[in-house]
Structures are given as C-alpha cells and as structure tokens.
Design an enzyme around this catalytic site. Structure first.
Site, PDB file in Angstrom:
ATOM      1  N   PHE A 240       1.199  -1.110  -0.320  1.00 13.45           N
ATOM      2  CA  PHE A 240       0.037   0.401   0.448  1.00 13.45           C
ATOM      3  C   PHE A 240       0.821   1.725   0.198  1.00 13.45           C
ATOM      4  O   PHE A 240       0.196   2.441   0.368  1.00 13.45           O
ATOM      5  CB  PHE A 240      -0.830  -0.071   1.656  1.00 13.45           C
ATOM      6  CG  PHE A 240      -1.813  -1.108   1.195  1.00 13.45           C
ATOM      7  CD1 PHE A 240      -1.638  -2.012  -0.120  1.00 13.45           C
ATOM      8  CD2 PHE A 240      -2.767  -1.355   2.787  1.00 13.45           C
ATOM      9  CE1 PHE A 240      -3.350  -3.216   0.745  1.00 13.45           C
ATOM     10  CE2 PHE A 240      -3.200  -2.678   2.385  1.00 13.45           C
ATOM     11  CZ  PHE A 240      -3.332  -3.427   1.609  1.00 13.45           C
ATOM     12  N   GLY A 509       2.682  -0.529 -12.278  1.00 12.46           N
ATOM     13  CA  GLY A 509       3.317  -1.685 -12.687  1.00 12.46           C
ATOM     14  C   GLY A 509       2.633  -2.752 -13.277  1.00 12.46           C
ATOM     15  O   GLY A 509       3.515  -3.515 -13.946  1.00 12.46           O
ATOM     16  N   ILE A 614      -7.777  -4.349 -19.919  1.00  8.74           N
ATOM     17  CA  ILE A 614      -8.217  -4.926 -18.810  1.00  8.74           C
ATOM     18  C   ILE A 614      -7.710  -5.765 -18.591  1.00  8.74           C
ATOM     19  O   ILE A 614      -8.219  -6.946 -19.812  1.00  8.74           O
ATOM     20  CB  ILE A 614      -9.075  -5.049 -18.510  1.00  8.74           C
ATOM     21  CG1 ILE A 614     -10.249  -3.539 -17.650  1.00  8.74           C
ATOM     22  CG2 ILE A 614      -9.276  -5.533 -16.684  1.00  8.74           C
ATOM     23  CD1 ILE A 614      -9.174  -2.730 -17.110  1.00  8.74           C
ATOM     24  N   LEU A 615      -5.908  -6.443 -18.014  1.00  4.27           N
ATOM     25  CA  LEU A 615      -5.113  -7.026 -18.573  1.00  4.27           C
ATOM     26  C   LEU A 615      -6.087  -8.765 -17.973  1.00  4.27           C
ATOM     27  O   LEU A 615      -5.975 -10.187 -19.020  1.00  4.27           O
ATOM     28  CB  LEU A 615      -3.514  -6.862 -18.451  1.00  4.27           C
ATOM     29  CG  LEU A 615      -3.362  -6.013 -18.809  1.00  4.27           C
ATOM     30  CD1 LEU A 615      -2.174  -5.860 -17.941  1.00  4.27           C
ATOM     31  CD2 LEU A 615      -2.959  -6.415 -20.035  1.00  4.27           C
ATOM     32  N   PRO A 617      -9.527  -9.728 -16.062  1.00  5.66           N
ATOM     33  CA  PRO A 617     -10.737  -8.953 -15.121  1.00  5.66           C
ATOM     34  C   PRO A 617     -10.983  -9.711 -14.115  1.00  5.66           C
ATOM     35  O   PRO A 617     -11.631  -8.583 -13.056  1.00  5.66           O
ATOM     36  CB  PRO A 617     -12.165  -9.029 -16.444  1.00  5.66           C
ATOM     37  CG  PRO A 617     -11.484  -9.392 -17.394  1.00  5.66           C
ATOM     38  CD  PRO A 617      -9.849 -10.186 -17.338  1.00  5.66           C
ATOM     39  N   GLN A 623      -8.767  -5.681  -7.198  1.00  5.89           N
ATOM     40  CA  GLN A 623      -7.638  -4.499  -7.062  1.00  5.89           C
ATOM     41  C   GLN A 623      -9.107  -3.947  -6.679  1.00  5.89           C
ATOM     42  O   GLN A 623      -8.651  -2.558  -5.333  1.00  5.89           O
ATOM     43  CB  GLN A 623      -6.885  -4.218  -8.601  1.00  5.89           C
ATOM     44  CG  GLN A 623      -5.667  -4.796  -8.141  1.00  5.89           C
ATOM     45  CD  GLN A 623      -4.695  -4.873  -6.913  1.00  5.89           C
ATOM     46  OE1 GLN A 623      -3.826  -3.551  -7.762  1.00  5.89           O
ATOM     47  NE2 GLN A 623      -4.442  -5.475  -5.951  1.00  5.89           N
ATOM     48  N   GLY A 687      -3.233   1.925 -15.562  1.00  7.36           N
ATOM     49  CA  GLY A 687      -3.149   0.910 -13.945  1.00  7.36           C
ATOM     50  C   GLY A 687      -4.563   1.202 -14.049  1.00  7.36           C
ATOM     51  O   GLY A 687      -5.621   2.335 -14.245  1.00  7.36           O
ATOM     52  N   GLY A 689      -5.341   0.118 -10.355  1.00  6.14           N
ATOM     53  CA  GLY A 689      -5.601  -0.633  -8.613  1.00  6.14           C
ATOM     54  C   GLY A 689      -5.653   0.754  -7.817  1.00  6.14           C
ATOM     55  O   GLY A 689      -7.586   0.459  -6.946  1.00  6.14           O
ATOM     56  N   GLU A 690      -5.440   2.177  -8.362  1.00  4.09           N
ATOM     57  CA  GLU A 690      -5.374   3.381  -6.930  1.00  4.09           C
ATOM     58  C   GLU A 690      -6.672   3.708  -7.774  1.00  4.09           C
ATOM     59  O   GLU A 690      -7.305   4.256  -7.390  1.00  4.09           O
ATOM     60  CB  GLU A 690      -4.368   4.230  -7.279  1.00  4.09           C
ATOM     61  CG  GLU A 690      -2.917   3.063  -6.359  1.00  4.09           C
ATOM     62  CD  GLU A 690      -1.430   4.320  -6.605  1.00  4.09           C
ATOM     63  OE1 GLU A 690      -1.039   3.623  -5.896  1.00  4.09           O
ATOM     64  OE2 GLU A 690      -1.925   4.603  -7.531  1.00  4.09           O
TER      65      GLU A 690
HETATM   66 MO1  MOS Z   1       1.950   3.039  -4.115  1.00  2.13          MO
HETATM   67  S1  MOS Z   1       0.750   3.904  -2.649  1.00  2.13           S
HETATM   68  O1  MOS Z   1       2.647   3.656  -5.318  1.00  2.13           O
HETATM   69  O2  MOS Z   1       2.564   1.588  -3.712  1.00  2.13           O
END
Ligand code: MOS
Length: 730
Positions: A240, A509, A614-615, A617, A623, A687, A689-690
C-alpha cells in the site's frame, strides 16, 4: 525497445490469454501456506536468530545515554546494535529520517537499536532491559497550528487565467475547507526481513514493492557497492506504499546479522509500525469553485496544506484538480509545513485519494447550490484536453461514459435530491457519487525470457506481486507472445538478480512490467524465428509452434538442447508528455444511517472504470474492490490520532486503528469499460488499482449527506461529527 509512437496491432491483440479472467497462478501457494514470506524463509536460511527493534520513546531530541549492559547479559542474547556500535552508516535517498536513529532522534519510535537473540522471546525480553535516557525537545505536532508557517511548494503550483478575478465575479460561488487525517497503511504482513551475510555480501529476504530502490538504498546505507547487496521479495502481504522503500526491518536485520555472525530475522511488531514507518500525511484543503448559473465552471482553485519532517515532501492533493474539470481560470497550490511527527510518504493512491476526498464533496456542494444533478454537473464540465494546456489532449478519456453508465446501473434516478427524506424503518438512506481520476504513469521495465528444450517459457524480472496479480498477468503476456499455454510459463519475480523492472507503485506496475515482458518476448521471437529459418515478420507463434508459410517448427525443437534466452527493457519515450495519460471512473454508493444513533452502514457500491485494456478482469476486479474497501476505511474509520503534546500516533495497533472488513460492505460491483489505449504501451493497458480508491471517500460522504442532510467536511465521518444534526424522526 523504445515505445515512442502509438501502438499498432501486435500479438497481444489476439487476446487468447491476455484479457481473460484467469485465476491467480500463485493462488494455490498462498491458500496452502506454501508461499514463502520474508519472515518464514526456512527454505533458504538455516538457524536464524531473532532481532527485536527498539523504538525511540520521544519525538524529538537526543539520546544522552544508552545502557545496554543488562540486555547483553540477558539469556540467549547474541548482539545489541545501536548507533554507538553500528559503524558509519550512509543514508538512502528515499527515507527522510534515518532508519537507525541516535543520538539525535527525529521522530517517535524511530529505531534506535536491535537486540539479537536465539529466540524471539529472549530478544524481546532483553530489548526491555535497554535503558535509554533522553533530552527531549519541543516539536511541532499539530498541522492546524503550523499551517501559517507552511512554505509554498513551487513545482506544484499552477495558475491559468485570472482565478481570483473570475472567482470574485462568478454568480455562484463555493469556498470550503476540508480536512483529511493522518492514515496508516495497515497492510496485513508487517515490515519483515531475514538477512544473511556471505563474507562482505548480504542477502535480504524482505517484503518490498520496489526491489531496485531497496537495493540502491540498502547499499548506500551500509556503504557497500550495489553488487554486494541482494534483495529477494517474491511474496508481499500488502504494501500500500508503505513498502516502496527500504525501511528499518531490512537495515536492522542486516546490521544484526553482521553483529551476531548469524542470519537474523526482524519483523516490526505491529505497535511499532504506525510510528516507525511512513504514513499518509493529514491535509487541510481549501477549494473554491465559481460557476455560471447554468453550471459552467469559470474558476476552480484548490490549495492543500500538509506537513512532514524537515526535508520531507507534501501530500500532492491538488494535482487532479488541474485536469479533471474544464474552466478557464484555475489555481492549484501545495504548502508544506515542518512537523516532527513520523515520516509522511506515499500511501494508497497518494495525491488523488485525499485530493478527491475534498474536491468531490465540493462538486456535490456546488451541484446542490446550482440545483443541478451531481452527475450532470460533472458531465457539463467535462474536458477532452488538459484545461491548462489546450493543445494537449488526453490519450483516452471516458469520464462521461463512466458517469452515465454508473448512473444507469446504480439506479441513480431513484435518488431524492432533497436530503434527509428517505426513510426505511429506523434507517435514513441516501445515494452519493463521485468522479474517479488517477494519473497513469509509465516506468521503464526489464525482463528476461527463456525458452527451454521442452518448449517451456520462464520469465524473470525483479517486478513484485504485492497481492495484485503480477505473476498472473506476466504469465498471460508471455503465453500470448510466445504462443504457449499458460501452464507452460513459469514466472519468477522479486529478486535483484533479475532485470530491473518498474516495480509496484503508483498503479504503474501492471502496464509497465508487462510491457517489459512484451519487449523481451519480441526479442525471443526474433531468436526463435532465426533458429527456425523464418523471417521474424512472417512467423506466427501459436500452440507451441512457430509457423511461416506451410512450414512449422515446434518451439522445443527451435530452442534446441541449450535453449534460447532474450532480455530487454521497455523504455518509454515522450508520449506521456505529448498526451495526458489518466484513468477515469465513477463511484456510486448507497448508505443507510441509523436515525437514532447515527451509525452508518454501506449498503452497496459500484465502480465504473475506464483504464485501458484490462489484462485480467478477475485480478483487476479484486484490485478495485480492495481499493473501494480502502475508500470505506478512509471515509468512515481510518485516522491516526495525534498526541499533540508528545508527538506520536496514539492508536498504533489494529485494535485502535480501524479498517473495514467484509461484513462492513455487503455488495460491491465493478464494471470495466471496453477500452484500449495505444498511447500507454504495446499492452494498451493502464493502471486500475488505485483508480478504484480515488473518489470513493467523497461518494460516501455525499451519500451520508443525501441520507441525513448533515454535511461533514472533516474525515473520517464518525457519528460524533453529525449526531446532533440528524433530522428529527418520531
Ligand atoms: Mo503506491 S502508494 O505508490 O504503493
């Protein structure tokens, strides 16, 4: 390989494996307890000793004396390492405060020593015998109190047009201040490392999101050349952002192991984590929005104040406000005050997560002032270009689509625009929404791919899997590129002996690391085609064969006895400068608030995400629902309570620092828009997740307002902040 023109069609577009909801390939290892985590490396480290970390008992000042005699003489003790005997230490570039403090103390629970013993209990017992005398100094611990001393962070300031003039002239104005508290990552696995020396080289099995950053900083801190340091982190029980950097566990395991002449393992005890490690800094955010009566934003301003240790950094809470909505006159600014609390740093979508917690309440408040539906108000103010640089467009931007689809699927039309009017027995119910926004970053990423004589593929990269699904999407990428079944791909991650990857952070990532694997696979395809006597351009890789024309060769045969290996790095050119790359979404929430006690229950949540291809789903959905859950924590529970006299976070364990559990959220749904973004990478992914977290807090705040009519602008929204404002009910 350099990625500097938008991607054309490529083998990933076949979507034979990529894009499928494949179960995590590491799932069985985790569910059977066979995945080796940092503190449990019995498989590679024999007979480790245990290190117990001592944390400073003051926030600021000096150690005047440290008496370790009784600890050294205690049963089972092998070594005690403090600043007095650790030898000269350098400092990494990612940590603000030193990871082994003393004699100066920079923050509460800064590590000041490690006791190494035969057993954990002996180490803990001896650590309690260390006598430390301090000369305590006064410090600054209260953000509100030091707000006026904050300095402007120039690189984050932006001004477009005449904000002040346009705001003053706007027929409808909103000027409100919102606050977010200090928060802790509270990941399940604590910071943990096992270290072993071999001569003057050290290997640390650890739990770290960014292997190369960790190696670099551990080498700097130990004054070693980088080649003498190896980090291994194949499984991570949550990071996190707290494990982006080298922390005290890794350093003290290495120092303890050197002093004891034995492998040493160190886990930070939970009660040490909140103050020893980093946290998300509190913010004070002022938002001003000026609109025409028909709902067009003419002025938008967002200023944020946060604090950190000297030399630290601000929480970048205003960045999304530069990009999310149209408006000719704009202002953003960050101000940073010096605080002597523990070190602030990245946590769970730093910047946008707390920034949208404020901005998206402000948008809800403004929509109400205008008498316009909150979804429509956002749609009216959509922009397809960077509002500060109109010649720069978004690579893909489907915010409006996310808003419309979310509203339709969630049943938004059933919302009563007048708050506090919907009741079901003792429960007041309400709906709230917010836009989701998170920038898409790309980072250079390398990988090595081997093809063996059985036609099996092995991928090696120092990329990490922090519970996100990296193993699986990397295997999917290699299987797609080389034309083999997923079961014929082995993925090895998280070892500094592997090529340097993007690592796991900032939701960069998945796209970056798979792009690195793509690059290495392109090279491997060339090598295979050449071995088989084909032109690379004609070669088709499928079903374990390489074909061209009417001739085919099995991959096993092409690999030969020795096998083939290829390595490459995906480097990203200036597309990220030429286009604004961001991810978009919408969050919808229904809450019920007990009309008598004020207790809040989340009833259901929906996220709609537009984040490129979406690699996988299934792992992407996991996530996003995890991120939505973090949003519930941020909205309703999570707060590090600051002791403003002594300068520490009081609730430094999971009994006092509350996070949501399954029972708190009965229903979560995620929809991904069908999107590809050829400007982001050959994977055409971004990305996600966030993104799943960004906006959730405000959607909940807005739902609570809709349910109760009580507007709370200070997170977390605990019932003490609105209990006296609930509507009168019989
Ligand atoms: Mo995220 S807060 O860049 O692991």
């Amino acid at each position: 390989m350099k990625f500097d023109t938008p991607a054309g069609s490529n083998p990933i577009d076949q979507l034979k494996v990529v894009g499928h909801p494949i179960d995590r390939i590491d799932g069985p290892l985790k569910t059977t307890g066979h995945a080796p985590y940092a503190y449990e490396r019995h498989d590679v480290v024999a007979n480790p000793a245990y290190g117990y970390v001592i944390g400073a008992a003051i926030a600021k000042g000096r150690i005047t004396a440290m008496d370790v005699g009784a600890a050294r003489a205690a049963p089972g003790v092998l070594a005690v390492v403090t600043h007095e005997n650790a030898g000269p230490l350098g400092k990494g570039s990612m940590n603000t405060a030193r990871l082994l403090g003393g004699p100066e103390i920079e923050h509460y629970h800064q590590a000041i020593g490690v006791v190494v013993a035969e057993t954990f209990e002996q180490a803990r017992d001896a650590a309690a015998l260390v006598k430390v005398t301090y000369a305590r100094e006064e410090g600054a611990f209260d953000l509100a109190a030091v707000r006026d001393s904050a300095r402007k962070v120039e690189q984050s300031a932006s001004a477009v047009g005449d904000f002040e003039g346009a705001f003053a002239a706007a027929p409808v104005q909103l000027d409100q201040t919102y606050t977010t508290p200090d928060q802790s990552h509270a990941m399940m696995e604590p910071h943990a490392s096992t270290a072993a020396w071999d001569g003057d080289s050290v290997t640390v099995w650890t739990s770290n999101q960014m292997i190369d950053w960790g190696v670099t900083d551990l080498a700097k801190t130990l004054n070693l050349p980088k080649e003498k340091v190896r980090l291994v982190s194949p499984f991570i029980g949550g990071g996190f952002g707290g494990k982006l950097f080298l922390r005290a566990d890794a350093l003290l395991a290495a120092l303890g192991a050197r002093a004891a002449g034995r492998p040493v393992k160190v886990a930070l005890p939970r009660p040490l984590m909140m103050n020893n490690t980093t946290h998300r800094p509190a913010t004070i955010q002022r938002i001003r929005i000026g609109c025409t009566r028909d709902g067009r934003i003419t002025a938008i301003g967002h200023e944020s104040w946060s604090g950190d240790l000297p030399g630290g950094q601000p929480e970048t809470a205003v960045d999304q406000t530069r990009l999310l909505y149209a408006g000719a006159n704009r202002l953003t600014a960050l101000r940073l005050a010096v605080l002597d609390l523990p070190e602030g740093n990245a946590m769970r979508a730093p910047g946008e997560a707390p920034g949208l917690m404020a901005l998206e309440i402000a948008m809800d408040e403004m929509a109400e002032k205008l008498g316009i539906d909150p979804v429509e108000f956002r749609i009216i103010n959509d922009t397809q270009v960077d509002p500060g640089q109109p010649d720069r467009s978004f690579s893909r931007r489907q915010l409006v689509e996310c808003l419309r689809l979310g509203a339709e699927r969630f049943g938004w039309r059933n919302r009563d625009p007048v708050p506090g009017r919907r009741r079901n027995g003792r429960w007041l119910t309400g709906l709230g929404m917010a836009a989701a926004f998170r920038n898409n970053l790309v980072m250079a990423s390398g990988a090595r791919v081997r093809l063996d004589r059985q036609g099996r593929v092995t991928v090696e990269t120092d990329m990490t899997d922090i519970g996100t699904g990296s193993y699986t999407i990397i295997a999917q990428t290699a299987a797609e590129m080389i034309g083999v079944p997923l079961e014929h791909v082995t993925v090895r991650l998280g070892d500094s002996r592997f090529p340097v990857s993007a690592g796991s952070g900032g939701q960069w990532g998945a796209n970056s690391a798979t792009a690195g694997v793509y690059a290495a696979c392109v090279k491997l395809r060339e090598a295979v085609a050449q071995k088989a006597g084909f032109n690379t351009a004609d070669a088709v890789f499928a079903e374990g064969q390489v074909r061209a024309g009417n001739r085919s060769v099995s991959l096993a045969e092409a690999a030969g006895e020795a096998g083939l290996v290829a390595e490459d790095v995906m480097e990203f050119g200036d597309l990220a400068k030429r286009y604004q790359q961001s991810t978009f979404g919408s969050h919808f929430v229904e809450v019920a608030v007990d009309a008598h006690t004020g207790e809040v229950r989340i009833r259901r949540m929906l996220a709609v995400c537009a984040a490129g291809r979406i690699l996988n789903p299934k792992s992407a959905r996991s996530q996003v629902i995890g991120a939505m859950t973090m949003g519930v924590g941020a909205a309703l529970m999570e707060e590090l309570a600051v002791d403003r006299r002594h300068g520490f976070f009081v609730n430094h364990d999971l009994a006092g620092y509350e996070v949501p559990v399954h029972a708190d959220i009965p229903h979560q749904e995620v929809i991904f828009l069908d999107e590809v973004d050829p400007i982001s990478s050959p994977m055409k992914a971004k990305g996600v997740g966030e993104l799943g977290l960004c906006g959730v807090g405000a959607a909940i705040a807005n739902a609570i307002y809709n349910a109760t009519g009580a507007r709370v602008r200070d997170y977390p929204i605990t019932l003490d902040k609105y209990l006296d404002r609930l509507p009168d009910v019989a």
